[in-house]
Design a protein around this motif. Sequence first.
Motif, short mmCIF file in Angstrom:
data_model
loop_
_atom_site.label_atom_id
_atom_site.label_comp_id
_atom_site.label_asym_id
_atom_site.label_seq_id
_atom_site.Cartn_x
_atom_site.Cartn_y
_atom_site.Cartn_z
N SER A 158 3.48 -4.12 55.52
CA SER A 158 4.45 -3.11 55.27
C SER A 158 5.79 -3.44 55.20
O SER A 158 6.29 -4.23 56.11
N THR A 159 6.74 -3.05 54.41
CA THR A 159 8.04 -3.16 54.55
C THR A 159 8.83 -1.83 54.20
O THR A 159 8.08 -0.79 53.79
N SER A 160 10.01 -1.83 54.22
CA SER A 160 10.95 -0.54 54.14
C SER A 160 11.09 -0.01 52.97
O SER A 160 10.94 0.96 52.54
N SER A 161 10.66 -0.99 52.04
CA SER A 161 10.75 -0.82 50.42
C SER A 161 9.31 -0.52 49.88
O SER A 161 9.35 0.29 48.85
N ASN A 162 8.26 -0.55 50.36
CA ASN A 162 7.14 -0.17 50.13
C ASN A 162 6.17 0.69 50.87
O ASN A 162 5.10 1.12 50.63
N ILE B 109 -0.36 4.72 47.26
CA ILE B 109 0.69 5.17 48.24
C ILE B 109 2.09 4.49 48.07
O ILE B 109 3.15 5.13 48.03
N ARG B 110 1.81 3.02 47.92
CA ARG B 110 2.88 2.21 47.47
C ARG B 110 3.61 2.66 46.37
O ARG B 110 5.13 2.51 46.04
N ASN B 111 2.92 2.85 45.22
CA ASN B 111 3.51 3.16 44.12
C ASN B 111 4.03 4.38 43.74
O ASN B 111 3.11 5.61 43.77
N PRO B 112 5.40 4.76 43.67
CA PRO B 112 5.81 6.05 43.51
C PRO B 112 5.14 7.02 42.31
O PRO B 112 5.08 8.18 42.57
N THR B 113 4.93 6.66 41.30
CA THR B 113 4.51 7.02 40.10
C THR B 113 3.23 7.82 40.44
O THR B 113 2.54 9.07 40.42
N ILE B 114 2.03 6.86 41.06
CA ILE B 114 0.60 7.20 41.34
C ILE B 114 0.83 8.27 42.56
O ILE B 114 -0.10 9.16 42.74
N ARG B 115 1.65 8.05 43.41
CA ARG B 115 1.74 8.94 44.78
C ARG B 115 2.33 10.16 44.27
O ARG B 115 1.63 11.16 44.77
#
Length: 311
Positions: free
Chosen positions: A266-270, A224-230
């Motif tokens: 959790s951060t705003s970037s991930n 979910i954090r990884n844009p490609t996988i998501r």
Amino acid sequence: MGLLASFILTFLCVVECCAQEHRSNISIMTMSPEIEPGSGNSDNNISLSSEIENVTSTKIDQYDIRIKALEQKLEEIEREKVKKCSPTSFLDTWDMASLIMEKARETAINAPNDSQCQTTCRPGKKGTEGAKGDIGSPGQNGATGRQGAKGESGTPCNCSRYDELARKVQILGEKARELQPLADGWYRVPSYPYWYKLFRVSSSYQTARKNCELMGGRLAANGIRNPTIRSDLLDTFIRRTGTSIWIGLDDLEKQDNWKWSDGVSSTSSNTPWGEGEPNGPTETCGCMWSTLQYRLADIRCNYQTFYLCEK
């Protein structure tokens, strides 16, 4: 007396003749050459060695053919997986590949290993004995005898093909274990090591988390954090559900301190929160919310919906 003397002389001659014949027999037996230890029909030994080598090579060739068949099936599975077909469509191919792999493993186990290979090699012939040394003077050792001739070399052992066969089976076993989740309905985004499975069973957050852990995984986090996988997961099956999906994110330990199920903060970037999220002090579990185009939202943990596992 003359007759008695003649009889005695005749008897003695017969005895002497018998004694000479007996000594002659002993001499003949003594002079017969001994059979040299280790000698035999060298042609038969060479023939037996060649036969063993031919049988060994034939068996290994058969093992190689079976392993190549397995490699082709595994490559077929990989090609189908890249096409993103439904996991259930791989089951027939997987079963066939598993059967071939099992046969290859059985033959590899039965193939001689290094120590067994050594026992099939013909030993060299025993060299001739060296001449006896001269007897030394009393109280001293005699002179050392001459060294015997070197025996014929035995057939060399070459077990490298057995080693190569074992290496191939090990690699294929590793490939098969990597593909095992595929047969269980799991999905892997190409070029990424994580597997995913969407469970279309309405469950609370805690139930979903426990079920993922029981299967050796966790609620989805890294993907979910990884844009490609998501993006791949969304296109493959999440959007098709039309419902919200539990993923591994909560602030159960400490309010407003959100953590992913793999321990990453959790951060705003991930964390792809939806607009205005998170926004509820009593909403402590995160999900991919359908009305927010599957961006994240915080909701009550007892909400019943589908969930996504990762391993």
